[in-house]
Write an enzyme that holds these catalytic residues in place. Structure first.
Site, PDB file in Angstrom:
ATOM      1  CG  ASN A  48      37.474  38.491  39.630  1.00 50.31           C
ATOM      2  OD1 ASN A  48      38.565  38.979  39.912  1.00 50.31           O
ATOM      3  ND2 ASN A  48      36.765  37.779  40.512  1.00 50.31           N
ATOM      4  CB  ALA A  93      50.177  25.904  37.841  1.00 48.07           C
ATOM      5  CE1 TYR A  94      46.435  33.188  40.316  1.00 45.61           C
ATOM      6  CE2 TYR A  94      48.499  34.386  40.605  1.00 45.61           C
ATOM      7  CZ  TYR A  94      47.115  34.373  40.540  1.00 45.61           C
ATOM      8  OH  TYR A  94      46.413  35.541  40.693  1.00 45.61           O
ATOM      9  CB  VAL A 113      52.734  29.373  33.506  1.00 49.87           C
ATOM     10  CG1 VAL A 113      52.579  29.070  32.022  1.00 49.87           C
ATOM     11  CG2 VAL A 113      54.197  29.220  33.926  1.00 49.87           C
ATOM     12  CE  LYS A 159      45.335  34.866  37.398  1.00 55.66           C
ATOM     13  NZ  LYS A 159      43.942  35.190  37.088  1.00 55.66           N
ATOM     14  CB  VAL A 200      43.350  42.062  46.758  1.00 54.11           C
ATOM     15  CG1 VAL A 200      42.056  42.392  47.490  1.00 54.11           C
ATOM     16  CG2 VAL A 200      43.631  43.125  45.695  1.00 54.11           C
TER      17      VAL A 200
END
Length: 287
Positions: free
Chosen positions: A111, A207-208, A210, A212, A243
């Site tokens: 996680n 960036a996040y 890509v 993921k 979330v």
């Protein structure tokens, strides 16, 4: 002695902490229940990790369910340090688990991750180091420790879907069947951003997103490797949903417990032997 061993990374708060809680709550009714469960709650910061364990000892849901061993239940939770951006830290946890549990472990939920503000070459570098390269290294070090019928779950995001990419890059991701092929795409993105060419080359400016996409792709590749070896470990990747956590700046509409639902399903539930898939809201979804 515990019969079942689970490891949850990035678990001192948010979705990770909720995954630990819900593993403890759902374990007694799961297929893995053949005796006591030990969960290693891991985090970079030892103080925050220990405080998270202490908070779970007082958790009202766990107390009501009498889930923890000190309440007569099956589960014990303990902290172990892990920083997935540091090879030494990953190796230290790997070696600890090998020594403490020579018969293997059962479940790993990866996680840990970051969502940094801004977008430039440095943000891309730091994001990929954690979300892609760090998670991959953790997978490669921990997977051999998982028992033949165990589970590996990577927590990604719907942000990793391919609708923001050029057709050529979509095809490249979909056709990347091996870890080196996915890793090359991550390097191509870094190079494109460094050269100021990411837009013209079909990459999104995140960036996040890509990182993921890379996690989804590499999970598929890890599952394919497992299948080619004749292994039966189930390896899947999941979006927990939007979330309400620090990472989402508390803009999310789901509670951490809601977000933990599908990751815990993939860790403990009856998923019919499905492996190498991307999951959301309890179902396999398209990439």
């Amino acid at each position: 002695m515990p019969h079942t061993i689970a490891v949850v990374t990035g678990a001192n708060k948010g979705i990770g902490l909720a995954i630990v809680r819900n593993l403890a709550l759902q374990y007694p009714a799961s297929r893995f229940n053949k005796g006591p469960l030990l969960i290693y709650l891991t985090a970079r910061n030892s103080q925050r990790g220990e405080e998270a364990v202490q908070a779970l000892q007082k958790d009202t849901q766990l107390k009501k369910a009498a889930a923890l061993q000190n309440e007569g239940g099956l589960t014990s939770i303990t902290y172990q340090p892990l920083d997935i951006t540091q090879t030494k830290s990953i190796q230290e946890l790997r070696d600890f688990l090998k020594k403490e549990h020579p018969g293997g472990i059962d479940i790993v939920v990866n996680n840990a991750g970051v969502a940094l503000d801004g977008f430039d070459a440095e943000v891309v570098k730091k994001t990929l180091e954690c979300n892609y390269y760090g998670t991959l290294e953790a997978c490669q070090d921990f997977l051999p420790l998982i028992k033949p019928e165990g589970r590996l779950v990577n927590v990604a995001s719907m942000a990793g879907t391919l609708d923001k990419y050029s057709s050529a890059l979509k095809d490249a991701f979909q056709n990347a069947a091996t870890i080196p092929e996915v890793t090359k795409l991550m390097q191509d993105f870094k190079d494109a951003v460094a050269g100021g060419e990411h837009i013209e080359k079909g990459w999104p400016g995140s960036a996040y997103m890509v990182s993921k996409a890379g996690m989804i792709g590499v999970t598929r590749a890890l599952a394919q490797e497992e299948k080619e070896r004749g292994g039966k470990r189930l390896i899947n990747v999941v979006c927990p949903g939007y979330v309400d956590t620090d990472m989402s700046k508390h803009r999310g509409y789901k509670t951490p417990d809601d977000g933990a639902g599908t990751p815990v399903l993939l860790a403990l539930g009856d998923i019919g032997g499905v492996s190498g898939e991307f999951w959301h809201e309890g179902e396999v979804v398209g990439w």
